[in-house]
Motif scaffolding. Structure first.
Motif, PDB file in Angstrom:
ATOM      1  N   LYS A 264       0.827  -1.206   0.000  1.00 13.03           N
ATOM      2  CA  LYS A 264       0.000   0.000   0.000  1.00 13.03           C
ATOM      3  C   LYS A 264       0.864   1.261   0.000  1.00 13.03           C
ATOM      4  CE  LYS A 264      -2.615  -1.074   3.586  1.00 13.03           C
ATOM      5  NZ  LYS A 264      -3.718  -0.954   4.587  1.00 13.03           N
ATOM      6  N   LEU A 265       1.883   1.282   0.835  1.00 15.21           N
ATOM      7  CA  LEU A 265       2.739   2.463   0.925  1.00 15.21           C
ATOM      8  C   LEU A 265       3.450   2.727  -0.391  1.00 15.21           C
ATOM      9  CD1 LEU A 265       4.142   4.741   2.450  1.00 15.21           C
ATOM     10  CD2 LEU A 265       5.819   3.072   3.256  1.00 15.21           C
ATOM     11  N   ASN A 266       4.040   1.692  -0.979  1.00 21.62           N
ATOM     12  CA  ASN A 266       4.816   1.911  -2.195  1.00 21.62           C
ATOM     13  C   ASN A 266       3.941   2.142  -3.427  1.00 21.62           C
ATOM     14  OD1 ASN A 266       7.742   1.679  -1.420  1.00 21.62           O
ATOM     15  ND2 ASN A 266       6.988  -0.215  -0.543  1.00 21.62           N
ATOM     16  N   TRP A 267       2.738   1.604  -3.409  1.00 25.26           N
ATOM     17  CA  TRP A 267       1.760   1.918  -4.457  1.00 25.26           C
ATOM     18  C   TRP A 267       1.438   3.416  -4.405  1.00 25.26           C
ATOM     19  CZ3 TRP A 267      -2.642  -2.049  -5.662  1.00 25.26           C
ATOM     20  CH2 TRP A 267      -3.455  -1.583  -6.713  1.00 25.26           C
ATOM     21  N   GLU A 268       1.172   3.905  -3.203  1.00 22.27           N
ATOM     22  CA  GLU A 268       0.871   5.324  -3.028  1.00 22.27           C
ATOM     23  C   GLU A 268       2.084   6.200  -3.345  1.00 22.27           C
ATOM     24  OE1 GLU A 268      -0.679   8.505   0.379  1.00 22.27           O
ATOM     25  OE2 GLU A 268      -0.414   6.394   0.911  1.00 22.27           O
ATOM     26  N   LYS A 269       3.260   5.765  -2.927  1.00 29.12           N
ATOM     27  CA  LYS A 269       4.473   6.540  -3.211  1.00 29.12           C
ATOM     28  C   LYS A 269       4.752   6.581  -4.716  1.00 29.12           C
ATOM     29  CE  LYS A 269       8.026   6.220  -0.341  1.00 29.12           C
ATOM     30  NZ  LYS A 269       9.067   5.639   0.555  1.00 29.12           N
ATOM     31  N   THR A 270       4.410   5.508  -5.423  1.00 24.81           N
ATOM     32  CA  THR A 270       4.547   5.512  -6.882  1.00 24.81           C
ATOM     33  C   THR A 270       3.649   6.575  -7.487  1.00 24.81           C
ATOM     34  OG1 THR A 270       5.137   3.166  -7.001  1.00 24.81           O
ATOM     35  CG2 THR A 270       4.218   4.153  -8.986  1.00 24.81           C
ATOM     36  N   ASN A 271       2.432   6.664  -6.990  1.00 25.48           N
ATOM     37  CA  ASN A 271       1.504   7.690  -7.456  1.00 25.48           C
ATOM     38  C   ASN A 271       2.090   9.082  -7.214  1.00 25.48           C
ATOM     39  OD1 ASN A 271      -1.533   8.164  -8.282  1.00 25.48           O
ATOM     40  ND2 ASN A 271      -1.170   9.552  -6.576  1.00 25.48           N
ATOM     41  N   ALA A 272       2.607   9.291  -6.013  1.00 25.26           N
ATOM     42  CA  ALA A 272       3.182  10.590  -5.655  1.00 25.26           C
ATOM     43  C   ALA A 272       4.431  10.902  -6.481  1.00 25.26           C
ATOM     44  CB  ALA A 272       3.522  10.611  -4.165  1.00 25.26           C
ATOM     45  N   ALA A 273       5.285   9.902  -6.657  1.00 23.67           N
ATOM     46  CA  ALA A 273       6.508  10.099  -7.446  1.00 23.67           C
ATOM     47  C   ALA A 273       6.170  10.441  -8.890  1.00 23.67           C
ATOM     48  CB  ALA A 273       7.370   8.836  -7.391  1.00 23.67           C
ATOM     49  N   THR A 274       5.106   9.858  -9.396  1.00 29.10           N
ATOM     50  CA  THR A 274       4.695  10.127 -10.768  1.00 29.10           C
ATOM     51  C   THR A 274       4.128  11.537 -10.894  1.00 29.10           C
ATOM     52  OG1 THR A 274       4.298   7.783 -11.186  1.00 29.10           O
ATOM     53  CG2 THR A 274       3.197   9.337 -12.645  1.00 29.10           C
ATOM     54  N   VAL A 275       3.400  11.994  -9.892  1.00 27.57           N
ATOM     55  CA  VAL A 275       2.932  13.384  -9.885  1.00 27.57           C
ATOM     56  C   VAL A 275       4.126  14.327  -9.928  1.00 27.57           C
ATOM     57  CG1 VAL A 275       1.748  15.161  -8.537  1.00 27.57           C
ATOM     58  CG2 VAL A 275       0.760  12.868  -8.719  1.00 27.57           C
ATOM     59  N   ILE A 276       5.144  14.043  -9.132  1.00 35.19           N
ATOM     60  CA  ILE A 276       6.355  14.870  -9.134  1.00 35.19           C
ATOM     61  C   ILE A 276       7.011  14.850 -10.511  1.00 35.19           C
ATOM     62  CG2 ILE A 276       8.716  15.030  -8.232  1.00 35.19           C
ATOM     63  CD1 ILE A 276       7.617  14.166  -5.509  1.00 35.19           C
ATOM     64  N   HIS A 277       7.148  13.674 -11.103  1.00 30.13           N
ATOM     65  CA  HIS A 277       7.742  13.545 -12.440  1.00 30.13           C
ATOM     66  C   HIS A 277       6.982  14.403 -13.447  1.00 30.13           C
ATOM     67  CE1 HIS A 277       9.291  11.604 -16.112  1.00 30.13           C
ATOM     68  NE2 HIS A 277       8.024  11.522 -16.498  1.00 30.13           N
ATOM     69  N   ILE A 278       5.670  14.338 -13.423  1.00 31.04           N
ATOM     70  CA  ILE A 278       4.842  15.077 -14.378  1.00 31.04           C
ATOM     71  C   ILE A 278       4.999  16.578 -14.171  1.00 31.04           C
ATOM     72  CG2 ILE A 278       2.453  15.561 -15.043  1.00 31.04           C
ATOM     73  CD1 ILE A 278       1.853  12.599 -14.283  1.00 31.04           C
ATOM     74  N   LEU A 279       5.009  17.023 -12.922  1.00 28.59           N
ATOM     75  CA  LEU A 279       5.162  18.451 -12.647  1.00 28.59           C
ATOM     76  C   LEU A 279       6.551  18.949 -13.035  1.00 28.59           C
ATOM     77  CD1 LEU A 279       3.294  18.787  -9.219  1.00 28.59           C
ATOM     78  CD2 LEU A 279       2.451  19.325 -11.516  1.00 28.59           C
ATOM     79  N   GLN A 280       7.552  18.091 -12.922  1.00 25.70           N
ATOM     80  CA  GLN A 280       8.898  18.463 -13.384  1.00 25.70           C
ATOM     81  C   GLN A 280       8.898  18.665 -14.905  1.00 25.70           C
ATOM     82  OE1 GLN A 280      10.831  15.045 -11.680  1.00 25.70           O
ATOM     83  NE2 GLN A 280      11.732  16.194  -9.992  1.00 25.70           N
ATOM     84  N   GLU A 281       8.203  17.790 -15.625  1.00 31.32           N
ATOM     85  CA  GLU A 281       8.113  17.934 -17.075  1.00 31.32           C
ATOM     86  C   GLU A 281       7.357  19.210 -17.451  1.00 31.32           C
ATOM     87  OE1 GLU A 281       6.385  14.332 -18.715  1.00 31.32           O
ATOM     88  OE2 GLU A 281       8.381  13.715 -19.351  1.00 31.32           O
ATOM     89  N   ALA A 282       6.278  19.485 -16.757  1.00 33.12           N
ATOM     90  CA  ALA A 282       5.485  20.681 -17.047  1.00 33.12           C
ATOM     91  C   ALA A 282       6.298  21.945 -16.775  1.00 33.12           C
ATOM     92  CB  ALA A 282       4.212  20.680 -16.208  1.00 33.12           C
ATOM     93  N   THR A 283       7.079  21.921 -15.709  1.00 32.37           N
ATOM     94  CA  THR A 283       7.918  23.078 -15.375  1.00 32.37           C
ATOM     95  C   THR A 283       8.918  23.360 -16.493  1.00 32.37           C
ATOM     96  OG1 THR A 283       7.720  22.637 -12.993  1.00 32.37           O
ATOM     97  CG2 THR A 283       9.573  23.996 -13.713  1.00 32.37           C
ATOM     98  N   ALA A 284       9.524  22.307 -17.022  1.00 31.92           N
ATOM     99  CA  ALA A 284      10.492  22.477 -18.104  1.00 31.92           C
ATOM    100  C   ALA A 284       9.828  23.094 -19.333  1.00 31.92           C
ATOM    101  CB  ALA A 284      11.116  21.130 -18.455  1.00 31.92           C
ATOM    102  N   LEU A 285       8.616  22.661 -19.635  1.00 34.57           N
ATOM    103  CA  LEU A 285       7.908  23.219 -20.793  1.00 34.57           C
ATOM    104  C   LEU A 285       7.550  24.684 -20.575  1.00 34.57           C
ATOM    105  CD1 LEU A 285       5.498  20.296 -21.786  1.00 34.57           C
ATOM    106  CD2 LEU A 285       7.396  21.192 -23.134  1.00 34.57           C
TER     107      LEU A 285
END
Length: 390
Positions: A264-285
């Motif tokens: 459960k923890l790592n499933w949720e952390k994957t979700n959170a890490a992916t949100v961070i990844h996406i926001l990093q991409e958006a920031t670059a754009l």
């Protein structure tokens, strides 16, 4: 004369010394008993691989749910074609119909967000379909902008549906399974809803595998550097441990509970890490010097995707997640998509200089919730599956 009476007759420093000795003996006895209990805890032999024997049979009942989810997303994506109308009724039907409906697996809160009349995600997507959108002139009800369908506030309702249901439907239903009869069949079903299979390919690359990782497992693979310590690897080990503990019976319930907590923890952390990844991409754009309509549209798409991933975890029981609803609400406000009023996501592209730093602020808030290190946050920039060609 009793020991207590004898001690009380002695000077204070002697009494104090005697009390310390007694306390020390009591602590030693307690420690010995604890060690004795630990020694009685059975040792669990954890195999190297997950037993696939019953996986296909056990996951079969869940396939209609995933197919219905796929149908809903495909219907929503039709609106990305200029001039194509998507009806609210069709979206509602894909969500509510069937012997195993998506609605039956989705949190009541997110169901209300999807189906609310006039301003629910289904209604907003329908109103936007067939039209055109331009962030600097937000007339009408939204529409297509460079291949993406946005509402009049620059929020992509297709992502609110698709990515929001990763948490509100798939994760929500997965954790609901643990409250019934918990067997190895249950573990197989949770694994199926996570999106992986007993082979744990750690790859969403369909060129290499006929049945690659899907759903949240695909994102876990992208965030995992294949060194054996990443999020995907931790979840894989937890699933193998969970299955072994369930096979062992009640004597291994402690291992079972620990493994389930790790999943459960790592499933949720994957979700959170992916949100961070996406926001990093958006920031670059948004910070690109050669800003154009395509980059603006992709930025809004990415931010909507991140909002969907995050919003879907709202109202999931706190016993099954780390982030609180209050923390989710706080981050949604930073991303200009509060849960209880209209969004203003378009401002990220119309006022980039002022608003783009908000994405970094959101990343910092997520990092604080999960205790990610700076190195981990930096590693989330990568799609390791693509970069490593695996």
């Amino acid at each position: 004369m009793s020991l207590i009476k004898m001690l009380m007759s002695k000077p204070y420093h002697i009494r104090r010394f005697a009390i310390l000795i007694v306390a020390g003996i009591a602590l030693l006895v307690t420690s010995c008993k604890k060690d004795e209990v630990e020694s009685l805890k059975p040792s669990l032999a954890i195999p190297l691989v997950y037993d696939s024997t019953g996986f296909s049979y056990n996951s079969e009942p869940l396939k209609p749910l995933i197919q219905q989810y796929t149908n809903l997303i495909q219907e929503a994506e039709k609106g990305r074609q200029t001039g194509t109308y998507v009806s609210e009724e069709t979206l509602n039907a894909a969500f509510t119909q069937g012997n195993f409906s998506l609605q039956s697996a989705t949190t009541p809160y997110y169901t209300s967000q999807l189906r609310a009349q006039n301003n629910g995600f289904f209604a907003e997507l329908s109103k936007a379909s067939g039209g055109n959108f331009y962030p600097f002139d937000r007339s009408w009800e939204g529409g297509v902008y460079r291949g993406y369908l946005f509402d009049e506030y620059g929020l992509e309702m297709g992502q609110m549906i698709e990515k929001g249901m990763y948490g509100a439907t798939l994760y929500n239903y997965a954790v609901s399974l643990i409250h019934g009869t918990f067997t190895t069949a249950t573990a197989d079903q949770i694994l199926f809803l996570y999106g992986s299979n007993p082979k744990f390919f750690n790859s969403d690359n369909s060129k290499f595998y006929s049945n690659p990782d899907k759903l949240m497992a695909a994102y876990a693979a992208q965030r995992d550097d294949a060194t054996g310590t990443g999020l995907y690897s931790q979840i894989r080990l937890a699933f193998i441990t969970l299955q072994a503990a369930l096979k062992g019976g009640e004597d291994y319930n402690e291992y079972r509970d620990e493994a389930l907590a790790a999943i459960k923890l790592n499933w949720e952390k994957t979700n959170a890490a992916t949100v961070i990844h996406i926001l990093q991409e958006a920031t670059a754009l948004l910070n690109a010097t050669d800003q154009d309509d395509q980059k603006r549209a992709e930025s809004l798409h990415l931010i909507s995707e991140a909002i969907g991933f995050l919003h879907g975890w709202r109202t999931i029981d706190i016993t099954n997640k780390t982030i609180t609803d209050a923390q989710i609400d706080d981050i949604l406000v930073v991303l200009k998509a509060p849960y209880n009023r209209s969004s203003a996501v378009y401002r990220f592209v119309t006022n980039s200089a002022e608003e783009a730093p908000k994405l970094k602020e959101a990343i910092g808030k997520i990092q604080a919730v999960y205790g990610f290190t700076n190195d981990e946050v930096e590693s989330f920039r990568h799609n390791y599956v693509a970069e490593q060609g695996r």
